[in-house]
Design a protein around this motif. Sequence first.
Motif, mmCIF file in Angstrom:
data_model
loop_
_atom_site.group_PDB
_atom_site.id
_atom_site.type_symbol
_atom_site.label_atom_id
_atom_site.label_comp_id
_atom_site.label_asym_id
_atom_site.label_seq_id
_atom_site.Cartn_x
_atom_site.Cartn_y
_atom_site.Cartn_z
ATOM 1 N N GLU A 42 -8.805 -1.854 5.115
ATOM 2 C CA GLU A 42 -8.068 -2.205 3.783
ATOM 3 C C GLU A 42 -7.207 -0.943 3.860
ATOM 4 O O GLU A 42 -7.379 0.270 4.140
ATOM 5 C CB GLU A 42 -8.621 -1.949 2.633
ATOM 6 C CG GLU A 42 -9.704 -3.499 2.554
ATOM 7 C CD GLU A 42 -9.160 -4.488 2.431
ATOM 8 O OE1 GLU A 42 -7.827 -4.682 1.667
ATOM 9 O OE2 GLU A 42 -9.513 -5.750 2.735
ATOM 10 N N ASP A 93 3.099 2.162 -4.701
ATOM 11 C CA ASP A 93 2.611 0.861 -4.397
ATOM 12 C C ASP A 93 2.843 0.332 -3.176
ATOM 13 O O ASP A 93 4.111 0.124 -2.756
ATOM 14 C CB ASP A 93 3.199 -0.061 -5.637
ATOM 15 C CG ASP A 93 3.093 0.418 -6.907
ATOM 16 O OD1 ASP A 93 1.745 0.621 -7.227
ATOM 17 O OD2 ASP A 93 3.847 0.734 -7.616
ATOM 18 N N PRO A 147 3.587 -2.223 -0.220
ATOM 19 C CA PRO A 147 3.973 -3.546 -0.378
ATOM 20 C C PRO A 147 3.068 -4.437 0.378
ATOM 21 O O PRO A 147 2.359 -3.881 1.502
ATOM 22 C CB PRO A 147 5.128 -3.514 0.515
ATOM 23 C CG PRO A 147 5.854 -2.196 0.215
ATOM 24 C CD PRO A 147 4.589 -1.319 0.375
ATOM 25 N N ASP A 148 2.990 -5.592 0.064
ATOM 26 C CA ASP A 148 1.648 -6.629 0.628
ATOM 27 C C ASP A 148 2.028 -6.787 2.219
ATOM 28 O O ASP A 148 1.010 -6.692 2.928
ATOM 29 C CB ASP A 148 1.775 -7.790 -0.188
ATOM 30 C CG ASP A 148 1.469 -7.612 -1.555
ATOM 31 O OD1 ASP A 148 0.603 -6.805 -1.857
ATOM 32 O OD2 ASP A 148 1.489 -8.746 -2.142
ATOM 33 N N GLU A 149 3.202 -6.935 2.469
ATOM 34 C CA GLU A 149 3.463 -7.052 3.922
ATOM 35 C C GLU A 149 3.112 -5.899 4.913
ATOM 36 O O GLU A 149 2.602 -5.859 5.888
ATOM 37 C CB GLU A 149 4.997 -7.483 4.031
ATOM 38 C CG GLU A 149 5.604 -7.721 5.633
ATOM 39 C CD GLU A 149 4.904 -9.112 5.980
ATOM 40 O OE1 GLU A 149 4.674 -8.966 7.297
ATOM 41 O OE2 GLU A 149 4.330 -9.899 5.356
ATOM 42 N N ALA A 195 0.775 -3.486 4.007
ATOM 43 C CA ALA A 195 -0.715 -3.389 3.956
ATOM 44 C C ALA A 195 -1.124 -4.327 5.052
ATOM 45 O O ALA A 195 -2.247 -4.228 5.591
ATOM 46 C CB ALA A 195 -1.158 -3.686 2.537
ATOM 47 N N ASP A 196 -0.600 -5.613 4.982
ATOM 48 C CA ASP A 196 -1.121 -6.634 5.688
ATOM 49 C C ASP A 196 -0.952 -6.547 7.191
ATOM 50 O O ASP A 196 -1.950 -6.494 8.272
ATOM 51 C CB ASP A 196 -0.392 -7.919 5.560
ATOM 52 C CG ASP A 196 -0.809 -9.237 6.561
ATOM 53 O OD1 ASP A 196 -2.046 -9.630 6.423
ATOM 54 O OD2 ASP A 196 -0.234 -9.812 6.963
#
Length: 264
Positions: free
Chosen positions: A172, A199, A201-203, A205-206
């Motif tokens: 994670e 923050d 970004p989701d992309e 982190a992925d």
Amino acid sequence: MIRIIKKPTDTPDDNSTVMVADALKEKKAEFSYLNIDDIDPFSDEIENDIIWVCGIKQDGIQFEIINALNINNKVVNSPDSIATCASKAQTSARLIKAGVPTPETIFTNSKDRIREFIDIHKKAVYKPVYGYDGNGIYPFSSVEEIKEIPPYYIQEFVENNCDYRVFVIDGEAAGAIKRSSDSFAHNIHQGGTGVPVIDIPDEMADVASKAAHAINIDYCGVDLLPVNDSYTVLEVNGTPNWHCMGVPIPEYLAEYLIRTEKDY
């Protein structure tokens, strides 16, 4: 028992080992230090412990000792993952096989193959296979600019004005920084400056998470470049620093070591 192998590059002003040790103390976790140079790799004196390797010297001996320790203990990060991260060629192989986005790369002894690569990409980046902290990395547009001896690890040049390091723990994304500089390399050790990514970004982190899974590593620093609306992975660091992250990475690492000890 949690045992700690100190990072050899720690300094009074930047002591990664002590940061995590202090966090373990605050959590009342029992731990001790291991002097890796005093360890007999053929002894069974140390067994069934969690051994956190904050860092090792690149001298071959220390790596073989943690490899021996890993037989009867759980070493974090594992010797296999540390070795993979130390080799840019091995890292690229695993990223590519896992489908993780990464710049087009060749690993070769042939300057003719590099010349063909340059004909396609016009500009590329030379990187030492076992380099660290951004040392020895440079862009080039002609094979005649390369003075090093083979093998050659060459990546396509990706136009950019910054990069990102994402700190991943247990798969994670735990923190990230944006790094920038006035030169080609944005690495902090090459004079770059870092600011926290508040923050993630989701992309981002992925992609970072997928890179960590591809290496099969407990925690790492994943270096990314932005490409269009996504990111491409430059490398994965097995003994990363966490400068400027803006989040308490030492506390997160201490919590991970404690959880790992309980589950071991």
